[in-house]
Design a protein around this motif. Structure first.
Motif, PDB file in Angstrom:
ATOM      1  N   GLY A 862      50.500 -18.811  18.237  1.00  0.00           N
ATOM      2  CA  GLY A 862      49.632 -19.631  19.052  1.00  0.00           C
ATOM      3  C   GLY A 862      48.277 -18.988  19.223  1.00  0.00           C
ATOM      4  N   PRO A 863      47.318 -19.720  19.787  1.00  0.00           N
ATOM      5  CA  PRO A 863      45.954 -19.188  19.976  1.00  0.00           C
ATOM      6  C   PRO A 863      45.852 -18.296  21.207  1.00  0.00           C
ATOM      7  CG  PRO A 863      46.049 -21.439  20.743  1.00  0.00           C
ATOM      8  CD  PRO A 863      47.412 -21.139  20.203  1.00  0.00           C
ATOM      9  N   TRP A 864      46.673 -17.253  21.234  1.00  0.00           N
ATOM     10  CA  TRP A 864      46.733 -16.383  22.397  1.00  0.00           C
ATOM     11  C   TRP A 864      46.704 -14.931  21.949  1.00  0.00           C
ATOM     12  CZ3 TRP A 864      46.273 -19.094  26.771  1.00  0.00           C
ATOM     13  CH2 TRP A 864      46.660 -20.430  26.751  1.00  0.00           C
ATOM     14  N   GLN A 865      45.894 -14.137  22.639  1.00  0.00           N
ATOM     15  CA  GLN A 865      45.781 -12.704  22.358  1.00  0.00           C
ATOM     16  C   GLN A 865      46.306 -11.916  23.555  1.00  0.00           C
ATOM     17  OE1 GLN A 865      41.834 -11.403  21.437  1.00  0.00           O
ATOM     18  NE2 GLN A 865      42.354  -9.237  21.354  1.00  0.00           N
ATOM     19  N   GLU A 866      47.137 -10.928  23.284  1.00  0.00           N
ATOM     20  CA  GLU A 866      47.766 -10.156  24.352  1.00  0.00           C
ATOM     21  C   GLU A 866      46.758  -9.251  25.042  1.00  0.00           C
ATOM     22  OE1 GLU A 866      51.557  -7.115  24.967  1.00  0.00           O
ATOM     23  OE2 GLU A 866      51.148  -7.998  23.009  1.00  0.00           O
ATOM     24  N   ILE A 867      46.947  -9.100  26.364  1.00  0.00           N
ATOM     25  CA  ILE A 867      46.106  -8.205  27.169  1.00  0.00           C
ATOM     26  C   ILE A 867      47.017  -7.154  27.774  1.00  0.00           C
ATOM     27  CG2 ILE A 867      44.449  -8.038  29.069  1.00  0.00           C
ATOM     28  CD1 ILE A 867      43.823 -10.952  28.685  1.00  0.00           C
ATOM     29  N   PRO A 868      47.191  -6.031  27.089  1.00  0.00           N
ATOM     30  CA  PRO A 868      48.053  -4.981  27.641  1.00  0.00           C
ATOM     31  C   PRO A 868      47.247  -4.124  28.611  1.00  0.00           C
ATOM     32  CG  PRO A 868      47.289  -4.368  25.456  1.00  0.00           C
ATOM     33  CD  PRO A 868      46.688  -5.711  25.753  1.00  0.00           C
ATOM     34  N   PRO A 869      47.874  -3.196  29.364  1.00  0.00           N
ATOM     35  CA  PRO A 869      49.306  -2.961  29.347  1.00  0.00           C
ATOM     36  C   PRO A 869      49.996  -3.386  30.638  1.00  0.00           C
ATOM     37  CG  PRO A 869      48.199  -0.978  30.036  1.00  0.00           C
ATOM     38  CD  PRO A 869      47.145  -2.048  29.926  1.00  0.00           C
ATOM     39  N   ILE A 870      49.228  -3.890  31.629  1.00  0.00           N
ATOM     40  CA  ILE A 870      49.809  -4.162  32.942  1.00  0.00           C
ATOM     41  C   ILE A 870      50.471  -5.538  32.939  1.00  0.00           C
ATOM     42  CG2 ILE A 870      49.310  -4.446  35.390  1.00  0.00           C
ATOM     43  CD1 ILE A 870      46.985  -2.540  35.080  1.00  0.00           C
TER      44      ILE A 870
END
Length: 1113
Positions: A862-870
């Protein structure tokens, strides 16, 4: 997947770490001394230095580590002094803990080590069970101990108040010595291993730390968890013999190596028993050569014997920690370490390089082959390809596992070995290869450890083209799986060539780029004119085209008895001369041997919804009329791929008929179903018009790839989402993913997305006088294994993942995190089914239940990028106006532990932001919302409301929290703030409006009840109100989880008048905080003057009730 670290120690005691996204070993220069070995976790790394002390390195995070110290001040009333410090001899201490048994004056609290600092001074807690107390914070009771209330009564003879103070862990990203905190120190340590953070049902944040002393004793570190990373004390664990090395996995596996070469396994590890109960002895893999090293993971055990042979233990799991037998593996190592996902690293005895075990999966835990990690170290003067080639040639023996076992002896190293004598090594050359061979030869004769480190007084320990000689590696915090893309194995890149290419690209100026684009555009325009314009006077050969796709499916018929019927399904599409497209759906079925059909126009379809079913691949088709009935057209395909193909085709056809293409607009309304599917709708300008708004059931929804639990947005295109596993995601601006695989133009900005959720079932029992609690219930009782309602039979064997896209990733385990609490075995008790459950047994409790959980995982795109780490549990974005000039957009969030965070650097160009700013609170929070003028409201986990004061662009985190009283006898669970309106939902499903909110008094004055049966609320930038409601009655059925729109919301009437019902049920979340389109203004004279054209009147609003409930039951 977030970035994680692989740790290693070379023979000179220097610590290095390698990122999963990096291409070089990074030297830990903050280490002030040499280290023997390290043991890593995801959030920290433990190490043993050459002084035999244990050190801790906690990774820096935007979320600080805070520990709350508390003590209680107790007073008793007497006729002379009133309430005073004079207590009776039988009373508790004047300053005590909550039980009153421990004396705790304010000056008795000390920092546990130099790694901590106080955040502030002691202060009084003025919050009591979600309600603000009087100014002094006192709570009253008749005697100690008793039930306390915030109100003073005539018989209140005692009172107490709670004092709080926070301390913060400050030693982040540095090696801090662990204090012993004991008068008699344990022996110097020689080995260490951390793990246990995934022990079945153990509270999150707990960790186990095992250590081995020089005398062969084993010690366990007590009290390690998130708020106390150092732990508290050491406790010795009894042993059947002397231990030389120990390994602790992420779960409940702990193995150790005895002096004689045998192995021992710790049994009985579980919730409440992290140290286990007993040891079991396991024989060495080789009778001739005892074990010298062992490494364990979640379901694997690897061992190394004295002849450096590698062994794999089969049949290991949490139910059988000892396993069933040994398997000899190809390769010779001096040590091995197992990380997350049971991935394996090792250090070869041939060239002392670090190798990674490729091909390790859940179905093939032993992997396939060893592969050399050939990356340079930071600070190396030269990283030529020759050095990488030499290292690879030295370790070529590991890449040839397809050869027979006899071929191993034919591979010999030409390196000249240094002479050894016993445990003493005499290095006769400065060559690292000779240092490695000397350490290898000494490994068999070393009495305490299989690995040695050397401290040599050298400025540069390695030459120009020499690879490091490693002594230890730890992958306990390295998150790698079989699909990870690692850049560890081919680092022979000519850096000068890369620099030259970069310099060439930088030499092109923006002016040259613009001129080049202009030239290309002019050439294309000339070509178009030459090839097309001369033929425009010709008539089209075909004015319109018709295209039909047919298939066979099953249809859930509309009349009773409802059942699946085999039908023929056809989609007929046609395009007109102007290029407009439309179509019709046909469903052909037989009724009493008579052929009939059902049809629906494509331009009337409002939504296509995948329906999760463990036995069929089904989806639902809604139209405005079907939405009113709460009865969609349900179809089932033969295979999952066929269902996805039809969904993709129908979705494209629906979008073509409405002229909707590409990604959603910035004004789009986002929603999420209870299954995690994401839908968007483009709002019409008349959606919020008064008095004739566009009906909700006419809104067209289209699916966006991905899987989320909640989504929040604003009108400048910033969209964030949170998955079921609390992972934060930001919208990339793309369109596609999921079942849209292969569609043209839908692959840009599409990323792989994973999500993990838990499936719950309940074990129910009834008490009888003979046998006590058993699984034999009354005939009227619920199933002894059931869902939460008790209406469906759900056992461990017949319960499947939510859909075929989900796969199990854990076993069934008792869930202790149930509302109301549990006993030590996870049981909740009640008088009967169903009733209010509690975590302790009383004389009136005749039934009990406990909840079992099992995790499953979904991998999609999907058009989603992960925002780590919390990990996050809630997020909110400032709802900007349509022509807003805000540079930095305020974004607030709540972590899964209840910490309040403010995101910095969020703009329309960088929607992910840069870093988190922690905002202190006295208790964990669960919901937060920011409205116009930076009004920040939040809900604590005890159901109380708070307002954050003085939030501005200059002070993005504000200064203090103001406690807002909740509605009488209600606990709030969610809040949403618009331009001037504040709405909340309590745990009983009631919707409340905050009255009296003004710029001069933003806290408001009181709560007013608006509706019931509400699950979620979203207030937009124009104060528009949308909710997810339960128990909405349609003409055919009752639906839960329905999108509802509040009608009649105006500046003079912000509470609105009635409800309009849209798509549902099965919806769980909606956000309208991006829709800032002002509705068209209707002139009143046009309604009175017959000569004026009458405004367009949409369909009559249905099921409305003035100022009433959101439902009609």
């Amino acid at each position: 997947m977030p970035v994680s670290l692989l740790w290693a120690v070379d023979v000179y005691g220097q610590i290095y770490r390698l990122s999963t996204a990096g291409q070089q070993w990074e030297h830990c220069r903050d280490a002030q001394m040499e280290f023997k070995r390290v043991s890593a976790a995801q959030q920290c790394c433990w190490g043993i230095a050459c002084d035999n002390n244990i050190y801790l390195n906690v990774h820096a995070s935007d979320l600080p580590i805070r520990y709350q110290e508390e003590t209680y001040e107790n007073q008793r009333w007497n006729p002379v002094d009133g309430f005073s410090e004079r207590l009776l001899p039988s009373d508790r201490w004047q300053w005590s803990d909550v039980t009153g048994l421990q004396h705790q004056p304010l000056d008795s609290f000390r920092l546990p080590s130099n790694s901590w600092e106080w955040e502030g001074d002691w202060y009084i807690d003025e919050n009591f069970e979600g309600e603000p107390t009087e100014k002094g914070g006192w709570t009253y009771a008749m005697d100690f101990p008793a039930y306390y209330t915030k109100d003073k009564k005539w018989n209140s003879c005692v009172r107490r108040r709670r004092w709080l103070r926070y301390r913060r862990y400050k030693a982040m990203d540095t090696w801090a010595k662990i204090p012993s905190q004991q008068t008699t120190l344990p022996d110097p340590f020689s080995d260490i291993s951390c793990g246990g953070w995934e022990i079945s049902e153990e509270p999150r944040g707990q960790m186990s730390l095992w250590a081995v002393s020089l005398q062969g004793k084993v010690w366990f570190r007590e009290g390690i968890y998130h708020q106390n990373p150092e732990g508290s004390t050491w406790e010795e664990v009894p042993l059947p013999g002397e231990v030389v090395q120990i390994s602790c996995g992420p779960g409940d596996l702990v193995w150790a190596v005895l002096w004689e070469g045998e192995l021992i396994v710790r049994e009985g590890i579980g919730r409440g028993f992290p140290k286990g109960t007993s040891w079991a002895v396991v024989a060495s893999p080789s009778p001739a050569a005892g074990a010298i090293h062992v490494a364990v993971g979640i379901n694997v055990v690897w061992a190394v014997t004295k002849d450096n042979k590698v062994w794999f233990r089969r049949g290991v799991n949490s139910h059988n920690p000892c396993g069933s037998g040994w398997i000899s593996m190809v390769g010779e190592m001096i040590m091995i370490d197992v990380g997350l996902n049971d991935q394996v690293w090792g250090i070869s005895c041939e060239d002392r390089a670090v190798y990674f075990r490729q091909g390790v999966t859940s179905s093939e835990l032993s992997g396939k082959t060893w592969k050399l990690i050939s990356v340079p170290r930071d600070g190396d003067r030269s990283h030529s390809s020759a050095s990488a080639i030499s290292v690879q040639s030295a370790g070529c023996f590991f890449s040839g596992e397809v050869h027979a076992q006899s071929a191993v002896s034919d591979v010999e190293s030409d390196t000249e070995r240094g002479s050894t004598d016993g445990a003493t090594c005499l290095i006769t050359s400065a060559s690292p290869e000779q240092v490695g061979s000397a350490v290898k030869d000494s490994a068999d004769t070393c009495s305490l450890s299989s690995v040695a480190t050397y401290t040599l007084a050298m400025e540069d320990t390695y030459g120009t083209d020499e690879h490091p000689v490693w002594a230890w590696v730890s992958g306990g915090g390295c998150s790698v799986d079989s699909h990870s893309q690692l850049n560890w194995f081919n680092c022979s890149v000519n850096t000068s060539l890369v620099q030259s290419v970069q310099s060439m690209s930088l030499s092109v100026t923006p002016a040259q780029t613009a001129a080049w684009r202009r030239q290309i555009f002019e050439q294309l325009s000339e070509r178009t004119k030459r090839e097309m314009d001369n033929f425009r006077h010709y008539e089209q050969a075909i004015e319109q085209s018709v295209w039909v796709k047919k298939g066979t499916m099953q249809w859930w018929r509309d009349w009773k008895p409802h059942k699946w019927m085999d039908v023929h399904f056809a989609l007929e599409q046609f395009s007109g001369p102007e290029g407009n497209k439309d179509g019709i759906l046909f469903i052909y079925y037989n009724f009493y041997e008579e052929k009939k059909y059902l049809h629906a126009f494509i331009n009337e379809v409002t939504i296509l919804v995948p329906v999760l079913n463990d036995s069929k691949h089904t989806f639902a088709i809604y139209t405005p009329e079907r939405t009113k009935q709460r009865w969609p057209i349900r179809l089932a395909a033969a295979t999952e791929q066929e269902m996805h193909d039809w969904l993709a085709l129908l979705s494209v056809s629906c979008c073509d008929s409405r002229g909707i293409h590409g990604p959603p607009s910035k004004q789009a309304i986002w929603s999420v179903t209870c299954k995690g599917d994401i839908f968007v709708s483009e709002p019409s300008p008349s959606l919020e018009a008064v008095p004739y708004p566009t009906p909700c059931d006419q809104m067209f929804w289209r699916q966006i790839g991905g899987h989320l639990r909640i989504v929040e947005c604003n009108s400048i295109g910033i969209v964030w989402g949170i998955g079921y596993d609390h992972t934060a995601w930001v919208y990339t601006g793309g369109y596609g993913g999921g079942f849209f695989q292969g569609l043209s133009g839908s692959t840009d900005n599409i990323c792989t997305q994973t999500d993990v959720k838990s499936v719950y079932i309940y074990e129910n029992q009834r008490w009888n006088p003979v046998t006590g609690y058993t699984s034999r219930g009354l005939p009227t009782d619920r199933y002894m294994w059931s869902d939460a309602s008790g209406l469906y039979d759900c056992t461990k064997t017949n319960t499947k993942p939510p859909s075929p896209q989900w796969t199990w990733v854990s076993d069934w385990a008792v869930d202790y995190s149930v509302s109301g609490g549990t006993d030590r075995e996870g049981w909740q008790y009640a008088a009967d089914f169903p009733a209010s459950y509690h975590g302790y047994k009383t004389m009136k409790d005749f039934v009990r239940r406990r909840r079992w959980a099992r995790k499953c995982k979904l991998t999609t795109t999907g058009p989603w990028q992960e925002i780590p780490p919390i990990p996050l549990s809630d997020v909110t974005i400032l709802p900007c106006e349509a022509q807003s000039s805000v540079d930095v957009v305020p974004l607030w969030a709540i972590s899964n532990k209840g910490d309040v965070l403010c995101r910095l650097g969020v703009t329309s160009l960088t929607p992910a932001g840069s870093s988190w700013l922690h905002v202190g609170t006295d208790q964990p929070f669960k919901s937060i919302s920011i409205g116009a003028a930076s009004q920040v409201w939040a809900i604590a986990k005890d159901g109380s409301a708070f307002y954050r004061g003085s939030v501005s662009s200059q002070s993005p985190a504000g200064d203090c929290w103001y406690h807002i009283p909740s509605p009488a006898k209600q606990k709030l669970k969610q809040v949403s703030v618009g331009r001037t309106s504040v709405y909340t939902v309590d745990e009983n499903g009631n919707l409340w409006y905050r009255q009296g909110v003004t710029p001069s008094y933003p806290q408001g004055s009181s709560w007013e009840h608006i509706s019931n049966n509400v699950r979620k609320v979203s207030v937009g930038p124009l104060d528009q109100v949308w909710v997810i409601a339960d128990k909405v009655q349609g003409s055919h059925s009752l639906s839960c989880g329905t999108v509802c729109h509040r009608l009649g919301v105006q500046p003079l009437e912000p509470k609105g008048q009635s409800w309009d019902y849209g798509i549902g049920g099965g919806w769980d979340h909606i956000t309208v905080r991006g829709n800032s389109m002002e509705p068209p203004r209707i002139c009143l004279s046009s309604l009175l003057d017959p000569s004026c054209p009458a405004p367009h009147s949409p369909l009559t609003v249905r099921n409305t009730e003035v100022n009433g409930s959101a439902v009609l039951c």
